[in-house]
Write a protein that holds these residues in place. Structure first.
Motif, short mmCIF file in Angstrom:
data_model
loop_
_atom_site.label_atom_id
_atom_site.label_comp_id
_atom_site.label_asym_id
_atom_site.label_seq_id
_atom_site.Cartn_x
_atom_site.Cartn_y
_atom_site.Cartn_z
N PHE A 20 0.81 -1.20 0.00
CA PHE A 20 0.00 0.00 0.00
C PHE A 20 0.85 1.26 0.00
O PHE A 20 0.47 2.29 -0.56
CB PHE A 20 -0.95 0.01 1.20
N GLY A 21 2.01 1.19 0.62
CA GLY A 21 2.90 2.35 0.67
C GLY A 21 3.31 2.85 -0.70
O GLY A 21 3.74 3.99 -0.86
N ALA A 22 3.15 2.00 -1.73
CA ALA A 22 3.52 2.39 -3.09
C ALA A 22 2.62 3.49 -3.65
O ALA A 22 2.94 4.10 -4.67
CB ALA A 22 3.48 1.16 -4.02
N ILE A 23 1.48 3.77 -2.98
CA ILE A 23 0.62 4.86 -3.45
C ILE A 23 1.30 6.20 -3.24
O ILE A 23 0.87 7.22 -3.80
CB ILE A 23 -0.77 4.83 -2.76
N ALA A 24 2.36 6.24 -2.44
CA ALA A 24 3.10 7.47 -2.20
C ALA A 24 4.17 7.69 -3.25
O ALA A 24 5.11 8.45 -3.05
CB ALA A 24 3.71 7.47 -0.81
N ASP A 25 4.04 7.04 -4.39
CA ASP A 25 4.95 7.22 -5.52
C ASP A 25 4.11 7.50 -6.76
O ASP A 25 3.40 6.62 -7.26
CB ASP A 25 5.81 5.97 -5.73
N ALA A 26 4.15 8.73 -7.25
CA ALA A 26 3.31 9.14 -8.37
C ALA A 26 3.58 8.31 -9.62
O ALA A 26 2.71 8.19 -10.50
CB ALA A 26 3.52 10.62 -8.67
#
Length: 400
Positions: A20-26
């Motif tokens: 889920f943390g990958a959502i912080a990468d545009a």
């Protein structure tokens, strides 16, 4: 994506993010095709409904819209998000009329069963892009049975404002009588009691980064996600559900099963709703028996159903803002609140928090063997009241 078939399959073809943390990468998001549309709905005057203690009715209506839309979409995968008092969806052009009809059916159900007015609107992606915004989409794996959509680019937030602004609302509203209601609400279930927090508190959190630059904003979201983990621990440690604490509502409770009957038998009159209530009571008794003794049927291992439910929950999401439902202790919430307040004072972010002692769950069950999804919110109006505080803080910044 020139032909309609490739456009329709856009979302299903996106790579699946496993963290889920990958959502912080545009870089993990791709733009929605230009010929798609955003379909949105929300409960009008939801503040009064929540203040009157009818937050479960409001939640049920928002979840019912998701049920109707997923039934309308069939095997076609579409991105959507549930936001407590409403829901938003992205649909290809060939699904647009069915989407309108499904939401109008939900609108009629909300009015007839709960006395709630549901606003329904559709906005072309081309309109959103022409206004200088975009809808960027990613797919995030929550469990083996549930892949969640995440949205960035500001376009979904713009569509929400466009739908509600008196100046533009008439341009996009699906007016009563303009579309015949049709579709299915099959799958919506409300058979679980509110789930007490094993740590004492259930916190509904909303955070939006204020940086105009996309990369600066994503850095803020990385810090928020990191701080939540630092304060609350692992995803499992702060999950608002605990399988042993999951309890079905009492089978004799007409009040607690009434929401489901109001949805599933909305057009069947008082006698039809009573028949559905009797059916729901029977399924509560049957479900308790199957899970109590861990029985296996041809399609479902009921000894594992609560664990599967736990994994198929919508406890955090991203739609131009970060939302999460957390279980924790007062000291943890106070530490998070203090950290967020610092970010707010620096104009790095705006946020809202709501605190209660339990979580509320609304279920979409298409089959019991795995294809079921469970929307989690803080009880007493969780995300809705967190959003109210969020908007108040945002207004103060605008006034400065």
């Amino acid at each position: 994506m020139d032909d309609s078939s490739s456009s329709a399959s856009f979302y299903a073809g996106l790579p699946v993010l496993t963290d889920f943390g990958a959502i912080a990468d545009a870089a993990n998001f791709l733009p929605l095709p230009l010929d798609w549309h955003v379909a949105t709905c929300d409960v009008r005057n939801s503040t009064q409904a929540v203040q009157a203690g009818n937050y479960k009715h409001v939640n049920t209506v928002g979840a019912s819209a998701v049920t109707a839309m997923l039934n309308a979409a069939g095997t076609l995968e579409i991105p959507f998000i549930f936001e407590g008092d409403g829901s938003a969806f992205c649909v290809p052009p060939e699904l647009l009329e069915d989407a309108k009809a499904a939401l109008v059916k939900t609108q009629e159900m909300a009015r007839g069963s709960f006395g709630l007015e549901l606003r329904v609107a559709t906005v072309p992606v081309a309109t959103i892009r022409a206004a200088g915004h975009d809808i960027l989409v990613a797919r995030v794996r929550v469990s083996e049975n549930y892949i969640q959509a995440a949205f960035a680019g500001g376009g979904m937030a713009y569509a929400d404002r466009y739908m509600k602004d008196p100046a533009t609302a008439p341009l996009c509203e699906v007016k009563r009588g303009s579309v015949a209601a049709r579709g299915s609400l099959e799958g919506l279930e409300c058979r679980w009691q509110d789930i007490p927090s094993r740590h004492g508190e259930t916190v509904s959190l909303i955070v939006r980064a204020l940086a105009a630059d996309t990369w600066e904003a994503t850095a803020t979201y990385r810090r928020v996600i990191g701080k939540v983990h630092e304060i609350y621990g692992s995803d499992e440690a702060c999950h608002p559900l605990t399988p042993p604490l999951l309890s079905l509502v009492p089978a004799f409770s007409a009040r607690q099963l009434g929401n489901e009957a109001g949805v599933r038998a909305a057009d069947q009159g008082p006698f039809g709703k009573w028949l559905w209530l009797m059916r729901a009571r029977w399924f509560v008794i049957l479900g308790w028996f199957l899970m109590k003794f861990g029985l296996k049927t041809e399609q479902t291992d009921w000894s594992r159903y609560k664990d599967t439910l736990y994994r198929n929950t919508d406890v955090r999401k991203f739609n131009d803002v970060y939302r999460q439902i957390l279980a924790g202790k007062p000291a943890q919430r106070e530490a998070l609140d203090a950290w967020l307040a610092e970010g707010y004072a620096k104009k790095e972010l705006v946020y809202g928090l709501h605190v209660t002692d339990r979580a509320h769950m609304t279920c979409l069950v298409f089959n019991y063997s795995g294809k079921h999804l469970h929307f989690i919110d803080g009880a007493d109006g969780g995300l809705f009241l967190a959003a109210k505080q969020f908007k108040e803080r945002a207004a103060k910044l605008s006034a400065v």
